[in-house]
Design a protein around this motif. Structure first.
Motif, PDB file in Angstrom:
ATOM      1  N   ILE A 144       8.310  -5.594  11.862  1.00 45.66           N
ATOM      2  CA  ILE A 144       9.447  -4.679  12.040  1.00 45.66           C
ATOM      3  C   ILE A 144       8.955  -3.251  12.239  1.00 45.66           C
ATOM      4  O   ILE A 144       9.519  -2.485  13.015  1.00 45.66           O
ATOM      5  CB  ILE A 144      10.391  -4.743  10.820  1.00 45.66           C
ATOM      6  N   LYS A 145       7.892  -2.915  11.538  1.00 49.13           N
ATOM      7  CA  LYS A 145       7.308  -1.579  11.730  1.00 49.13           C
ATOM      8  C   LYS A 145       6.973  -1.352  13.196  1.00 49.13           C
ATOM      9  O   LYS A 145       7.219  -0.280  13.744  1.00 49.13           O
ATOM     10  CB  LYS A 145       6.016  -1.450  10.905  1.00 49.13           C
ATOM     11  N   GLY A 146       6.405  -2.369  13.799  1.00 52.50           N
ATOM     12  CA  GLY A 146       6.056  -2.261  15.202  1.00 52.50           C
ATOM     13  C   GLY A 146       7.281  -2.047  16.072  1.00 52.50           C
ATOM     14  O   GLY A 146       7.251  -1.259  17.023  1.00 52.50           O
TER      15      GLY A 146
ATOM     16  N   LEU B  51       3.771  10.250  15.049  1.00 54.27           N
ATOM     17  CA  LEU B  51       2.818  10.175  13.946  1.00 54.27           C
ATOM     18  C   LEU B  51       3.169   9.030  12.999  1.00 54.27           C
ATOM     19  O   LEU B  51       2.289   8.299  12.542  1.00 54.27           O
ATOM     20  CB  LEU B  51       2.787  11.511  13.198  1.00 54.27           C
ATOM     21  N   VAL B  52       4.452   8.881  12.741  1.00 52.74           N
ATOM     22  CA  VAL B  52       4.866   7.747  11.906  1.00 52.74           C
ATOM     23  C   VAL B  52       4.419   6.447  12.556  1.00 52.74           C
ATOM     24  O   VAL B  52       3.849   5.568  11.914  1.00 52.74           O
ATOM     25  CB  VAL B  52       6.395   7.731  11.712  1.00 52.74           C
ATOM     26  N   MET B  53       4.664   6.345  13.834  1.00 55.68           N
ATOM     27  CA  MET B  53       4.224   5.177  14.595  1.00 55.68           C
ATOM     28  C   MET B  53       2.757   4.851  14.334  1.00 55.68           C
ATOM     29  O   MET B  53       2.404   3.750  13.937  1.00 55.68           O
ATOM     30  CB  MET B  53       4.357   5.467  16.097  1.00 55.68           C
ATOM     31  N   ASP B  54       1.926   5.865  14.604  1.00 57.75           N
ATOM     32  CA  ASP B  54       0.488   5.635  14.505  1.00 57.75           C
ATOM     33  C   ASP B  54       0.041   5.362  13.078  1.00 57.75           C
ATOM     34  O   ASP B  54      -0.981   4.708  12.856  1.00 57.75           O
ATOM     35  CB  ASP B  54      -0.278   6.835  15.070  1.00 57.75           C
ATOM     36  N   ALA B  55       0.796   5.872  12.131  1.00 56.59           N
ATOM     37  CA  ALA B  55       0.416   5.643  10.737  1.00 56.59           C
ATOM     38  C   ALA B  55       0.669   4.190  10.335  1.00 56.59           C
ATOM     39  O   ALA B  55       0.040   3.675   9.410  1.00 56.59           O
ATOM     40  CB  ALA B  55       1.190   6.582   9.824  1.00 56.59           C
TER      41      ALA B  55
ATOM     42  N   GLU C 285      -6.216   4.565   7.672  1.00 61.21           N
ATOM     43  CA  GLU C 285      -6.914   5.817   7.420  1.00 61.21           C
ATOM     44  C   GLU C 285      -6.017   6.998   7.789  1.00 61.21           C
ATOM     45  O   GLU C 285      -5.896   7.971   7.032  1.00 61.21           O
ATOM     46  CB  GLU C 285      -8.212   5.855   8.230  1.00 61.21           C
ATOM     47  N   PHE C 286      -5.411   6.896   8.949  1.00 61.97           N
ATOM     48  CA  PHE C 286      -4.508   7.969   9.340  1.00 61.97           C
ATOM     49  C   PHE C 286      -3.281   8.010   8.441  1.00 61.97           C
ATOM     50  O   PHE C 286      -2.769   9.086   8.119  1.00 61.97           O
ATOM     51  CB  PHE C 286      -4.079   7.820  10.798  1.00 61.97           C
ATOM     52  N   ALA C 287      -2.827   6.844   8.029  1.00 59.83           N
ATOM     53  CA  ALA C 287      -1.649   6.779   7.157  1.00 59.83           C
ATOM     54  C   ALA C 287      -1.869   7.635   5.919  1.00 59.83           C
ATOM     55  O   ALA C 287      -0.972   8.366   5.484  1.00 59.83           O
ATOM     56  CB  ALA C 287      -1.364   5.333   6.777  1.00 59.83           C
ATOM     57  N   THR C 288      -3.063   7.562   5.376  1.00 59.07           N
ATOM     58  CA  THR C 288      -3.378   8.359   4.186  1.00 59.07           C
ATOM     59  C   THR C 288      -3.236   9.851   4.476  1.00 59.07           C
ATOM     60  O   THR C 288      -2.614  10.593   3.724  1.00 59.07           O
ATOM     61  CB  THR C 288      -4.819   8.058   3.743  1.00 59.07           C
ATOM     62  N   GLN C 289      -3.820  10.265   5.598  1.00 56.21           N
ATOM     63  CA  GLN C 289      -3.728  11.672   5.956  1.00 56.21           C
ATOM     64  C   GLN C 289      -2.277  12.085   6.195  1.00 56.21           C
ATOM     65  O   GLN C 289      -1.843  13.168   5.805  1.00 56.21           O
ATOM     66  CB  GLN C 289      -4.527  11.949   7.235  1.00 56.21           C
TER      67      GLN C 289
ATOM     68  N   LEU D  81       8.283   2.722   5.621  1.00 59.37           N
ATOM     69  CA  LEU D  81       7.551   3.278   6.758  1.00 59.37           C
ATOM     70  C   LEU D  81       6.518   4.327   6.370  1.00 59.37           C
ATOM     71  O   LEU D  81       5.476   4.460   7.019  1.00 59.37           O
ATOM     72  CB  LEU D  81       8.537   3.868   7.773  1.00 59.37           C
ATOM     73  N   ILE D  82       6.810   5.094   5.333  1.00 61.16           N
ATOM     74  CA  ILE D  82       5.844   6.109   4.939  1.00 61.16           C
ATOM     75  C   ILE D  82       4.805   5.515   3.984  1.00 61.16           C
ATOM     76  O   ILE D  82       3.637   5.886   4.028  1.00 61.16           O
ATOM     77  CB  ILE D  82       6.543   7.309   4.268  1.00 61.16           C
ATOM     78  N   GLY D  83       5.256   4.573   3.168  1.00 61.57           N
ATOM     79  CA  GLY D  83       4.299   3.873   2.315  1.00 61.57           C
ATOM     80  C   GLY D  83       3.726   4.711   1.191  1.00 61.57           C
ATOM     81  O   GLY D  83       2.648   4.427   0.694  1.00 61.57           O
ATOM     82  N   HIS D  84       4.463   5.738   0.799  1.00 59.27           N
ATOM     83  CA  HIS D  84       3.938   6.599  -0.268  1.00 59.27           C
ATOM     84  C   HIS D  84       4.139   5.992  -1.640  1.00 59.27           C
ATOM     85  O   HIS D  84       3.579   6.448  -2.625  1.00 59.27           O
ATOM     86  CB  HIS D  84       4.622   7.968  -0.201  1.00 59.27           C
TER      87      HIS D  84
END
Lengths: 197, 197, 197, 197
Positions: free
Chosen positions: D111-113, C114-118, C123-127, D174-177
């Motif tokens: 790097i995220k990738g 999930l972290v990957m895809d975010a 949009e998914f990152a927000t969720q 990575l989470i970007g919060h």
DNA sequence: AGGTAACCGAGACGGTACGTCTAGTCTTCTA
DNA sequence: TAGAAGACTAGACGTACCGTCTCGGTTACCT
């Protein structure tokens, strides 16, 4: 009368809420509108739903599929029967008119789509043939008058002649290997009449 | 030679891994197998993928869509050209054979599908017309021999005669309002020849 | 309350056929089943379709992609909030539990996916951040209670402390350069608390 | 030296045509170019093939996948190690620089990738961790100097401190919060040092 | 000078996932 | 019970990427 589906037909005589004339009209109108903009494959029941505001359920209650809807729309177009008193003139005029119509009227292209759908949908094929018969009758009428006037012998089956006549049209129309010109109409009629005089 | 797509065609001129004959053959074979079981609309590229074991990507590399694949399969069927030394006999035999084939061979029905797809796919329509032309040539050859033998006048354009000839076939074949009988073949040829003798 | 997506959410306000509970449940269940067998990259919407029997169309109507489905599944897992009355104990327990879970539960690995895809799907990152926030709240609650009890000064922003706290976890979890041991949990908490006492 | 893949490595000592430096350089250059335009998921080996003119075969001979190529490209970026003689200053400077870089340099997002791809590719994960270690060493060096200068006690494991330090970064990255601000860098360092002084 | 092993480009291949589309049926609420 | 709204199954569509492979041809080293 070329009417194929004169009334939405299976109007149930019984009780319950009667069929909405509005819904029927809206579908026809929407389909007409779509026919102006899109070619046959790009028209879908979903688009008719969207355009007409009539629900899918309602549409499928009264028509089997898009081909049926479009057939009904097309069937209401009326045709004129040439009657000059001369067989060759009548036939040439008929063919010329057909050629002109399918060559210029974008909307007439939709017939191709109906032929398509009739190929693998036997039930629709039957209905479509009814439509074809009603058009074909025009040619048969002309031929009969020609026979009555003695312009051609009564030995030949008018149905066979009509097959040659319309065959010349459909073949070029569907295969598209050559244009549907006035010359082609004239030559076709001449050649056919030559063979049966 | 009725070959339309004699070689897998777009053989790239230069280097790189050459096209796999196996993959090509597998696709053709699988399509042939599917043609035995299913009618045109129920054949899909996905099913060809499944049946052939060839990947979708590879299929789409060499064919634009299912119509192209099936056209290639159909094109390899060869046709015989009647040559009895008599025009009427040749034409009747040709038409009779066509009628018999499309009336009995389930597989031949697929041509209907190809006509369908050609209606609204101009690129395919061109290819399909090539196929039609190769078949049509048989009739033209017969007519030419008839003219050379003086059986019919050279005044009439063979192309026009062929249109009447094939029109009689396609019209009944696609509309299906009447069967493709031997009698219809005989009468059609007679009537056409009458008109041009 | 750790619920992120408590109800299938986009419940349409008005009429029409309501969303199928069965279909929804089947998707969730199928995804759960797949999570037992496969790791994140090997789960696909296609496989969920196959496993659940729910059509692709329906799945894409309710979820944007596989990440959304899995997030919903994962979100229903509930979490316990330690509350021993002692800040250090609470935090250590929380971290230890998280470590144990992601170290033993194969299923928990999916969070990595999930972290990957975010990363590249805003949009998914927000969720996904909503989900993260709901988990993070547990730590914030513990810290707040600690402040109320006077175990740590109120000078420091709990959010910052939580960042250090979870940072220690995520860093080792995602980079994997060192194991998530109990000792690491204990030391981390000690060090952070030392800094803010 | 942060070199991770210093030489294309498996240069066989034996005979045969040696590896083409041109091909290697072209791949690196092309990848660099693509990194300017596209984000990680939109870069593909196929695109590198296209951009570099180097064949797929050759690429896969020297790299396992796109992650490896990009890691090599990224690894050549060099890093500066702050050395002001003051621990807090050094650490703050280091973190601030990292934050600035990943916040402004679009390219650094890649790097995220890499983290993504490392999650489910153990072999790449190992290589990626080597890269991480080389970066992490900077922090460890700073900490060691701090210990030697007596700024912090030697009781605490530098590795653990580095985990907190980088954890604070990676978590937000990575989470970007929350954003990676200078204030966050300053506060993080302060809090960590407080805990170990 | 010749042999030969490893290189290189081009690009086809199987596999697999993606997300969109249409057809036609079904379900609920409202009129 | 008709109709609107719209969810549902089934399954085709054409594209993308991955990593492997097969060609024909090209070096550079080693004898």
């Amino acid at each position: 009368m070329p009417k194929v589906n004169p009334e939405p037909e299976p109007t149930p005589p019984s009780q319950g809420r009667p069929r909405s004339k509005d819904a029927h009209a809206a579908v026809i109108e929407a389909t007409n509108a779509l026919l102006e903009q899109l070619d046959y494959p790009n028209i879908s029941v979903d688009k008719i739903v969207l355009e007409s505001g009539v629900s899918k359920r309602t549409i499928y209650r009264w028509w089997r599929n898009k081909a049926n809807i479009i057939l009904e729309v097309i069937s209401s177009d009326d045709i004129q029967e040439p009657n000059t008193g001369n067989l060759e003139k009548d036939l040439t005029q008929l063919l010329t008119r057909i050629f002109k119509r399918v060559s210029t009227d974008k909307r007439a292209q939709v017939i191709k789509g109906l032929v398509m759908d009739a190929q693998y949908d036997p039930e629709f094929a039957t209905q479509f043939r009814d439509y074809i018969h009603s058009r074909r009758q025009v040619c048969l009428n002309i031929l009969e008058r020609g026979q009555q006037r003695g312009e051609i012998s009564t030995k030949h089956d008018p149905a066979l002649i009509a097959d040659l006549f319309y065959g010349a049209y459909w073949y070029r129309f569907l295969i598209g290997h050559a244009p549907l010109t006035d010359a082609y109409a004239k030559d076709t009629v001449k050649m056919i009449l030559n063979g049966i005089r």
